[in-house]
Every structure is written in C-alpha cells, then in structure tokens.
Design a protein around this motif. Sequence first.
Motif, PDB file in Angstrom:
ATOM      1  N   ALA A 107      43.619  40.069  30.223  1.00 47.34           N
ATOM      2  CA  ALA A 107      42.752  39.863  31.379  1.00 47.34           C
ATOM      3  C   ALA A 107      41.437  39.252  30.911  1.00 47.34           C
ATOM      4  O   ALA A 107      40.986  39.505  29.795  1.00 47.34           O
ATOM      5  CB  ALA A 107      42.491  41.199  32.082  1.00 47.34           C
ATOM      6  N   PRO A 108      40.822  38.425  31.742  1.00 52.60           N
ATOM      7  CA  PRO A 108      39.646  37.668  31.279  1.00 52.60           C
ATOM      8  C   PRO A 108      38.433  38.538  30.986  1.00 52.60           C
ATOM      9  O   PRO A 108      38.087  39.428  31.764  1.00 52.60           O
ATOM     10  CB  PRO A 108      39.366  36.702  32.437  1.00 52.60           C
ATOM     11  N   VAL A 109      37.793  38.254  29.864  1.00 49.80           N
ATOM     12  CA  VAL A 109      36.512  38.872  29.549  1.00 49.80           C
ATOM     13  C   VAL A 109      35.426  38.169  30.360  1.00 49.80           C
ATOM     14  O   VAL A 109      35.617  37.057  30.864  1.00 49.80           O
ATOM     15  CB  VAL A 109      36.198  38.786  28.041  1.00 49.80           C
ATOM     16  N   LYS A 110      34.285  38.811  30.484  1.00 47.97           N
ATOM     17  CA  LYS A 110      33.156  38.178  31.171  1.00 47.97           C
ATOM     18  C   LYS A 110      32.776  36.883  30.449  1.00 47.97           C
ATOM     19  O   LYS A 110      32.727  36.838  29.226  1.00 47.97           O
ATOM     20  CB  LYS A 110      31.957  39.122  31.204  1.00 47.97           C
ATOM     21  N   GLY A 111      32.531  35.842  31.222  1.00 46.27           N
ATOM     22  CA  GLY A 111      32.162  34.553  30.653  1.00 46.27           C
ATOM     23  C   GLY A 111      33.214  33.490  30.859  1.00 46.27           C
ATOM     24  O   GLY A 111      32.925  32.296  30.722  1.00 46.27           O
ATOM     25  N   ILE A 112      34.437  33.910  31.173  1.00 39.86           N
ATOM     26  CA  ILE A 112      35.493  32.944  31.479  1.00 39.86           C
ATOM     27  C   ILE A 112      35.351  32.531  32.938  1.00 39.86           C
ATOM     28  O   ILE A 112      35.312  33.380  33.832  1.00 39.86           O
ATOM     29  CB  ILE A 112      36.885  33.553  31.211  1.00 39.86           C
ATOM     30  N   ARG A 113      35.296  31.240  33.171  1.00 40.44           N
ATOM     31  CA  ARG A 113      34.997  30.748  34.518  1.00 40.44           C
ATOM     32  C   ARG A 113      36.157  30.002  35.172  1.00 40.44           C
ATOM     33  O   ARG A 113      36.065  29.650  36.348  1.00 40.44           O
ATOM     34  CB  ARG A 113      33.756  29.849  34.477  1.00 40.44           C
ATOM     35  N   VAL A 114      37.225  29.767  34.443  1.00 36.03           N
ATOM     36  CA  VAL A 114      38.373  29.090  35.051  1.00 36.03           C
ATOM     37  C   VAL A 114      39.096  30.059  35.987  1.00 36.03           C
ATOM     38  O   VAL A 114      39.279  31.235  35.672  1.00 36.03           O
ATOM     39  CB  VAL A 114      39.342  28.552  33.984  1.00 36.03           C
ATOM     40  N   LEU A 115      39.497  29.568  37.151  1.00 35.06           N
ATOM     41  CA  LEU A 115      40.160  30.396  38.155  1.00 35.06           C
ATOM     42  C   LEU A 115      41.392  29.663  38.696  1.00 35.06           C
ATOM     43  O   LEU A 115      41.358  29.106  39.798  1.00 35.06           O
ATOM     44  CB  LEU A 115      39.208  30.731  39.309  1.00 35.06           C
TER      45      LEU A 115
END
Length: 263
Positions: A107-115
């Motif tokens: 699951a994405p950590v904070k800071g990943i912005r791709v959705l």
Amino acid sequence: MKRHVVFVHGLWIHSTSWEPWQEHFAKEGYETLAPGWPGDYDTPAATRSDPAGMADVGVDRITDAYSETLATLGAPPIVVGHSFGGLVAQKLLERGQAVAAVAISPAPVKGIRVLPLSLLRSSFPVLSDPRNKRRTVALTGKQFAYSFGNALSRTESDQLHQRFAIPGPGRPLFEASSANFTPHAPTTVDTRRADRGPLLLVAAGKDHTVPAVVVRAAYRLYSASSADTELVEYPGRGHSAAFDNGWRTLADASLDWLARRGL
C-alpha cells in the motif's frame, strides 16, 4: 540460532494465506510467524462470523501490534508483508525493528501521488461511504475478482475468496487516501533514512489494487537514500500473487534476495 521471519497479511486476506510460505521458509532453516491483525481470529471462518473487533483499526494500531510481537523475538527479524502488510513491513524496517523487509504490492506510503483508476475502483467499496472509516467491510466474489483475482481464472479467484477472504477495517484505506493532506499521517515512512536494513519492493504488472506504477513511485522515493533498496516486477501477476498458484515464484525470489545479503 535461527533467523525469525514474520509475515504480515494485507487488507481483506487472512494470515493463513502465508502457510505455504511458512512451510517453505522453515525448510530453509527459518523460524516463522504469521500473526493476524488486531481483531482477527485464528481462522477465516471465525473472523467472518465476528469481524467487529477490527472495526476502526488503523495503520498505527496494526503496526504497533506487530511491533510488540517483534520485541519478543530477541533480535530483529526479517519481515515479509503484502499490500497493507507491505506498508507495515516498511514502517517496522524504518523503526529498526526488522533486519530486512520484503514488501509485496505494498500500500502506498505518504508522498506517492499517482492514482491509477484501478486503484480507485478497488478502494470504492470502502471509500464510497465515509461511515466505513469506523466499520469493517467485506468484498463480494465479484469485487475480489477485480481487486485480487483479475490475472487468474474466475474459478481460482472464487476459490481464493472462499479460502482466505475476510472483512477488513475501512480505516487504513481512508488513512492512505488522505495521507498527502495529513500531517504525521499513519502511512508516513522516512524513505530517506540511510541506516535501515535492506528492502525489496515487489510489483505485479496486472495488479488492480496496488498497480506497479505505485510500487515504482515508492522505489523512486527510496532512491534518495543510500540504503539497500531493490525493485522487482512480475508483469503477468495480480494482487493475489503472494497467495495464488504462483506464490512460490515470489517466495523463491525472496529467499534468493535474502541469501545474497547473508540473511
């Protein structure tokens, strides 16, 4: 003294999904554990019958529960996690409580912005209702087939759903979706830290829930650190890759990666 390996399951999947890995790693000389999340029972059936104990359980509480387990082992273990378990594995590695970590479709950590759209669709059963933040939510067979089993036959997907799927708390998905707008978000990991142990990030090319582009974005965040970080991608695999018929490919690759690091 044998090295411990602690396996961390992800959202909607019971810890018994790790049993083949545990047997395989035990044959290689490791001691293994696969504790459940707070509120889980020992079997999928029991958890399905009474999921109330998982309601409102978030990433910090899950991480702290595993942290308590790791503290009893005498030495930092290897941690292998899938999906939100992969995020927890990274948090434990950052805390210095793990000697190394394998994060499979994390699951994405904070800071990943791709959705990617598929990620949003996979999260929709939870995020579509704000009340689910304090509830548990179960996936239907059809939802499971899209989110986990899209690279499998529908027959195998349905078998895995019946065997391993459990209701999961909604809170972790709300925490992940709002992380970039939340100070001290529970999904925060210091990806710049240089004094942590080795990290293997595993991406699945057909994953709808944590698309490979999300895992590659995590790898780019870690590129700011001099610590050992490796990325491997399996193009034809989906989010079920850790526990479907091809699980051993990932397990053997993880064992090889650990062996090359003397672990």
